[in-house]
Write a protein that holds these residues in place. Structure first.
Motif, mmCIF file in Angstrom:
data_model
loop_
_atom_site.group_PDB
_atom_site.id
_atom_site.type_symbol
_atom_site.label_atom_id
_atom_site.label_comp_id
_atom_site.label_asym_id
_atom_site.label_seq_id
_atom_site.Cartn_x
_atom_site.Cartn_y
_atom_site.Cartn_z
ATOM 1 N N VAL A 347 8.161 5.443 -1.185
ATOM 2 C CA VAL A 347 6.731 4.729 -1.036
ATOM 3 C C VAL A 347 6.079 4.728 0.678
ATOM 4 O O VAL A 347 5.916 5.290 1.156
ATOM 5 C CB VAL A 347 7.090 3.057 -0.807
ATOM 6 C CG1 VAL A 347 5.541 2.517 -0.411
ATOM 7 C CG2 VAL A 347 6.934 3.075 -2.318
ATOM 8 N N THR A 351 3.627 7.692 1.306
ATOM 9 C CA THR A 351 1.719 7.145 2.433
ATOM 10 C C THR A 351 1.765 7.600 3.968
ATOM 11 O O THR A 351 0.601 8.414 4.605
ATOM 12 C CB THR A 351 2.176 5.384 2.929
ATOM 13 O OG1 THR A 351 3.662 4.908 3.540
ATOM 14 C CG2 THR A 351 2.110 4.212 1.512
ATOM 15 N N ILE A 387 4.357 6.662 -4.106
ATOM 16 C CA ILE A 387 3.529 6.216 -4.417
ATOM 17 C C ILE A 387 3.977 5.002 -5.466
ATOM 18 O O ILE A 387 3.528 3.515 -5.134
ATOM 19 C CB ILE A 387 2.690 5.071 -2.835
ATOM 20 C CG1 ILE A 387 3.142 6.250 -2.276
ATOM 21 C CG2 ILE A 387 2.417 4.444 -2.711
ATOM 22 C CD1 ILE A 387 1.777 6.767 -1.087
ATOM 23 N N THR A 391 5.893 1.554 -6.446
ATOM 24 C CA THR A 391 6.016 0.931 -6.236
ATOM 25 C C THR A 391 4.970 -0.213 -7.710
ATOM 26 O O THR A 391 5.654 -1.455 -7.486
ATOM 27 C CB THR A 391 4.545 1.001 -5.407
ATOM 28 O OG1 THR A 391 4.721 1.387 -4.144
ATOM 29 C CG2 THR A 391 3.966 -0.766 -4.692
ATOM 30 N N SER A 476 3.486 -0.458 3.499
ATOM 31 C CA SER A 476 4.565 0.532 3.063
ATOM 32 C C SER A 476 5.945 0.007 3.920
ATOM 33 O O SER A 476 6.997 -0.078 3.051
ATOM 34 C CB SER A 476 4.580 1.903 2.815
ATOM 35 O OG SER A 476 5.202 2.550 4.430
#
Length: 493
Positions: A347, A351, A387, A391, A476
């Motif tokens: 992640v 990001t 992501i 997530t 993140s």
């Protein structure tokens, strides 16, 4: 355990002898073609306007109505998956979708085509929650990442590949073939699921709260329809249309009442107590940003390619094809990496990459080369795949099993709402920037300036997207690997 959660009991089915792979394949086949239809028809709109003899605003109901039905059905799925078995839900969803596809393929006019699209949307709205809930029940947390990665292949790859596939079909065949070609795969999915799909949950049949269903329908339906219509110029006036702000106002009021009721009743339709778990809440926020980024990028880039670079629809689809293909291919890989290394290893770099790419999109011009656009699109699709599913899996892993139906319903609902908001917001920003550029030029009717005006509008939209990416980057760093309370109890024993 509070009484509100007790009704969402976990599966009592013995999963020891259940073969997971055939079930996963059944889910993927059915979900791929149902979700594919969200974007498959849009590219055929210009042809349909002439053939069906309707206006563009009327035809847009084929898209808005689809999103509306999915947005209304998904919140109720938390109740439905507790009333029906896995096989009943999946087969019912696929039969409904297949019936809708058949109706679309033979429809003589707009009215019947719209009915078919709404039936398709009903199948899709039921498909998403049952798919994710089955994965949560079927796979233990330490193996969930790879399975959810396969689901990510469907959720992100199917709508991304839709415009390219549609352009390829329409290049030599009529729009009806968009449905003819899907129909045999849908029938195959039903047969395959009938043979191999096993029940992995036991219905608990909680009390049905009619008022919650009504508030949910008005709330989520009003918001999805309002934002979708604003981005499409609903009612002929965009945000100034009473149709837009009226439905949005009704949706917001109904949604507030819905939230209040869910926190008071013993058996909520959608148990919002799932937000007590911090990683699930963080997941919800990141998911909103990712879905807005995904849907807005899919909407903005065709405008840029066709309005500024003057490319054909098919050429625009080809530019976005490599990124879409790669997104689908690496989603299972990111799932396996999640199982091994946890969410932070994916992640945080994802990001960072997203932020960099969004910054570069604010710098593109009419002279930017096609290979550059292909590279940027590939990078943004990789970032999203790094992501979204990791997530989402991490957030759901923190929930007790009794919250699985509610957690999946919440996240799937947020995806629909965020997609509608993202498209409306970013297209609105793009249009405003385009108009401002033309007015500032002193000659707004000069068509030679339109490509530069389009670029200016896209710059403004991606600048806002860049801001959202920075927020995602900051969030993140707060993500961490989670375990459910049941896992913690087993570890402590």
């Amino acid at each position: 355990m509070n009484s509100a959660s007790a009704t969402a009991a976990p599966s009592s089915v013995d999963l020891g002898n259940v073969k997971r792979l055939p079930i996963l394949i059944s889910l993927i086949i059915g979900a791929f073609f149902s979700i594919l239809n969200e974007t498959l028809l849009t590219i055929a709109f210009p042809e349909l306007v002439n053939e069906l003899n309707v206006t563009a605003s009327t035809l847009q109901w084929l898209s808005t109505g689809y999103m509306l039905v999915v947005g209304v059905l998904v919140p109720a799925s938390a109740l439905l998956v507790q009333w029906f078995t896995t096989r009943q839900m999946f087969l019912g969803a696929m039969i409904l979708f297949t019936l809708g596809t058949l109706v679309c393929s033979i429809s003589p006019g707009f009215s019947l085509l719209l009915v078919g699209r709404l039936l398709q949307a009903g199948g899709t709205g039921l498909m998403l929650p049952v798919m994710m809930n089955t994965i949560l029940v079927l796979y233990p947390p330490e193996k969930r990442g790879a399975a959810m990665g396969s689901i990510g292949l469907v959720i992100m790859f199917a709508p991304a590949i839709g415009p390219t596939l549609s352009g390829l079909i329409l290049d030599s065949l009529s729009w009806r073939w968009l449905f003819y070609l899907v129909l045999p795969f849908a029938v195959f999915s039903i047969i395959f699921a009938f043979v191999y799909l096993k029940n992995v949950s036991t219905p608990t049949k909680p009390k049905v709260d009619i008022l919650s269903i009504i508030l949910s329908t008005i709330g989520f339906g009003g918001i999805v329809y309002g934002f979708s219509s604003s981005g499409e110029g609903g009612g002929g006036g965009g945000w100034s249309s009473p149709e837009v702000y009226g439905t949005l106002a009704a949706g917001i009021v109904a949604l507030l009442l819905f939230v209040w009721r869910q926190l008071r009743v013993k058996e909520p339709l959608m148990d919002l107590r799932a937000f007590r778990f911090p990683m699930f809440t963080l997941t919800a926020i990141l998911l909103i940003i990712m879905m807005m980024t995904l849907f807005s990028t899919m909407s903005l880039l065709p405008f840029l390619f066709q309005g500024a670079l003057l490319l054909s629809v098919f050429a625009s689809g080809l530019i976005m094809l490599p990124g879409s293909l790669l997104n689908g291919l690496i989603s299972p890989l990111t799932g396996k990496l999640f199982d091994k290394f946890g969410p932070r290893a994916l992640v945080i770099p994802g990001t960072i990459l997203l932020t960099i790419v969004m910054f570069f999109f604010t710098r593109v011009t009419v002279e930017t080369t096609k290979p550059t656009f292909i590279l940027l699109h590939i990078c943004i699709m990789i970032a999203i795949s790094m992501i979204m599913m990791p997530t989402q899996t991490n957030g759901l892993n923190q929930l007790p099993s009794r919250y699985y139906p509610h957690g999946t319903a919440i996240l799937n609902t947020l995806q629909q709402v965020a997609g509608a908001i993202g498209v409306a917001l970013f297209i609105g920003i793009m249009s405003s920037g385009q108009e401002k550029f033309l007015l500032d030029s002193g000659d707004p009717t000069n068509k030679a300036l339109w490509p530069e005006a389009m670029v200016a509008g896209v710059h403004n939209a991606f600048l806002v997207g860049f801001g959202f990416a920075i927020i995602a980057l900051v969030l993140s760093f707060f993500i961490k690997r989670t375990t459910s309370p049941e896992q913690q109890d087993n570890t402590n024993k």
